[in-house]
Design a protein around this motif. Structure first.
Motif, PDB file in Angstrom:
ATOM      1  N   ARG A   8       0.838  -1.208   0.000  1.00  0.00           N
ATOM      2  CA  ARG A   8       0.000   0.000   0.000  1.00  0.00           C
ATOM      3  C   ARG A   8       0.876   1.262   0.000  1.00  0.00           C
ATOM      4  O   ARG A   8       0.650   2.185  -0.773  1.00  0.00           O
ATOM      5  N   ARG A   9       1.915   1.252   0.845  1.00  0.00           N
ATOM      6  CA  ARG A   9       2.815   2.406   0.924  1.00  0.00           C
ATOM      7  C   ARG A   9       3.559   2.625  -0.392  1.00  0.00           C
ATOM      8  O   ARG A   9       3.737   3.760  -0.834  1.00  0.00           O
ATOM      9  N   ALA A  10       4.002   1.528  -0.998  1.00  0.00           N
ATOM     10  CA  ALA A  10       4.738   1.637  -2.267  1.00  0.00           C
ATOM     11  C   ALA A  10       3.825   2.213  -3.353  1.00  0.00           C
ATOM     12  O   ALA A  10       4.241   3.069  -4.145  1.00  0.00           O
ATOM     13  N   ARG A  11       2.574   1.774  -3.382  1.00  0.00           N
ATOM     14  CA  ARG A  11       1.625   2.289  -4.387  1.00  0.00           C
ATOM     15  C   ARG A  11       1.326   3.766  -4.143  1.00  0.00           C
ATOM     16  O   ARG A  11       1.164   4.538  -5.092  1.00  0.00           O
ATOM     17  N   GLN A  12       1.287   4.127  -2.875  1.00  0.00           N
ATOM     18  CA  GLN A  12       1.057   5.527  -2.499  1.00  0.00           C
ATOM     19  C   GLN A  12       2.229   6.384  -3.021  1.00  0.00           C
ATOM     20  O   GLN A  12       2.018   7.467  -3.564  1.00  0.00           O
ATOM     21  N   ASP A  13       3.457   5.861  -2.870  1.00  0.00           N
ATOM     22  CA  ASP A  13       4.644   6.557  -3.385  1.00  0.00           C
ATOM     23  C   ASP A  13       4.554   6.715  -4.898  1.00  0.00           C
ATOM     24  O   ASP A  13       4.900   7.761  -5.444  1.00  0.00           O
ATOM     25  N   LYS A  14       4.069   5.666  -5.565  1.00  0.00           N
ATOM     26  CA  LYS A  14       3.961   5.716  -7.035  1.00  0.00           C
ATOM     27  C   LYS A  14       2.955   6.783  -7.455  1.00  0.00           C
ATOM     28  O   LYS A  14       3.213   7.572  -8.366  1.00  0.00           O
ATOM     29  N   ARG A  15       1.809   6.832  -6.761  1.00  0.00           N
ATOM     30  CA  ARG A  15       0.791   7.848  -7.068  1.00  0.00           C
ATOM     31  C   ARG A  15       1.322   9.253  -6.845  1.00  0.00           C
ATOM     32  O   ARG A  15       0.970  10.187  -7.553  1.00  0.00           O
ATOM     33  N   ALA A  16       2.213   9.380  -5.840  1.00  0.00           N
ATOM     34  CA  ALA A  16       2.798  10.691  -5.531  1.00  0.00           C
ATOM     35  C   ALA A  16       3.887  11.065  -6.536  1.00  0.00           C
ATOM     36  O   ALA A  16       4.471  12.135  -6.439  1.00  0.00           O
ATOM     37  N   GLY A  17       4.158  10.163  -7.476  1.00  0.00           N
ATOM     38  CA  GLY A  17       5.137  10.444  -8.525  1.00  0.00           C
ATOM     39  C   GLY A  17       6.573  10.237  -8.083  1.00  0.00           C
ATOM     40  O   GLY A  17       7.495  10.775  -8.690  1.00  0.00           O
ATOM     41  N   LYS A  18       6.769   9.455  -7.019  1.00  0.00           N
ATOM     42  CA  LYS A  18       8.129   9.226  -6.537  1.00  0.00           C
ATOM     43  C   LYS A  18       8.821   8.163  -7.387  1.00  0.00           C
ATOM     44  O   LYS A  18       8.178   7.372  -8.067  1.00  0.00           O
TER      45      LYS A  18
END
Length: 168
Positions: A8-18
């Motif tokens: 979940r955290r990794a996907r959140q990072d991806k959505r944030a454009g990281k």
């Protein structure tokens, strides 16, 4: 198998454009936590990081395998397999016997490899390797821009600085 929270955290990072490496950092952090809590060990901080990166690749993080010359052939092969599995280009097979064997081996490894001290030393070594590359780049630039007299002056100044630091 990574925890749902980590994915979940990794996907959140991806959505944030990281970047993919930031996304993969979540998986590395999870591995370090597992080692610190005694779920398994690792021979070195590098191994703990490698396990985390492999899990990230298998979970679908867009982190391509290292390029030729950057890592051993076997490492690159394993990373390629994990990357393809994560991108849905390869069907993975469950191998319970291999999985059990790996877990058993990792349980015998030390927990100290994920200590604050060990990770700090690993980070320092990595940073020094990076800065050594930029130092030589700076030297190449100096050759192009300074000329013989300028280089000589700079070298003498560097020698003076080294001498002062040694005497402290």
């Amino acid at each position: 198998m990574p925890r749902k929270e980590t994915i979940r955290r990794a996907r959140q990072d991806k959505r944030a454009g990281k970047s993919p490496s930031t996304q993969a950092g979540e998986f590395v952090r999870e591995q370090i936590d597992k080692i610190r809590h005694g779920e398994h060990g690792a021979r070195s901080p590098q191994q703990a990081i490698a396990i985390g990166l492999s899990e990230a690749r298998r979970a679908g993080v867009d982190l391509p395998p290292p390029r030729k010359g950057k890592a051993k052939a076997s490492t690159r092969r394993g990373a390629k397999y994990a990357y393809e599995a994560g991108q849905g280009r390869r069907k993975t097979r469950r191998r319970p016997r291999v999985s059990r064997a790996v877990k058993k081996v990792l349980k015998r490894e030390p927990q100290s490899s994920a200590s604050h001290r060990a990770l700090s030393q690993q980070a320092k070594r990595a940073a020094s390797r990076r800065s050594a590359g930029s130092r030589s780049a700076a030297a190449r630039k100096a050759v192009r821009t300074k000329g013989a007299k300028g280089r000589s002056t700079t070298a003498k100044k560097a020698a003076r600085t080294r001498k002062q630091r040694r005497s402290r």
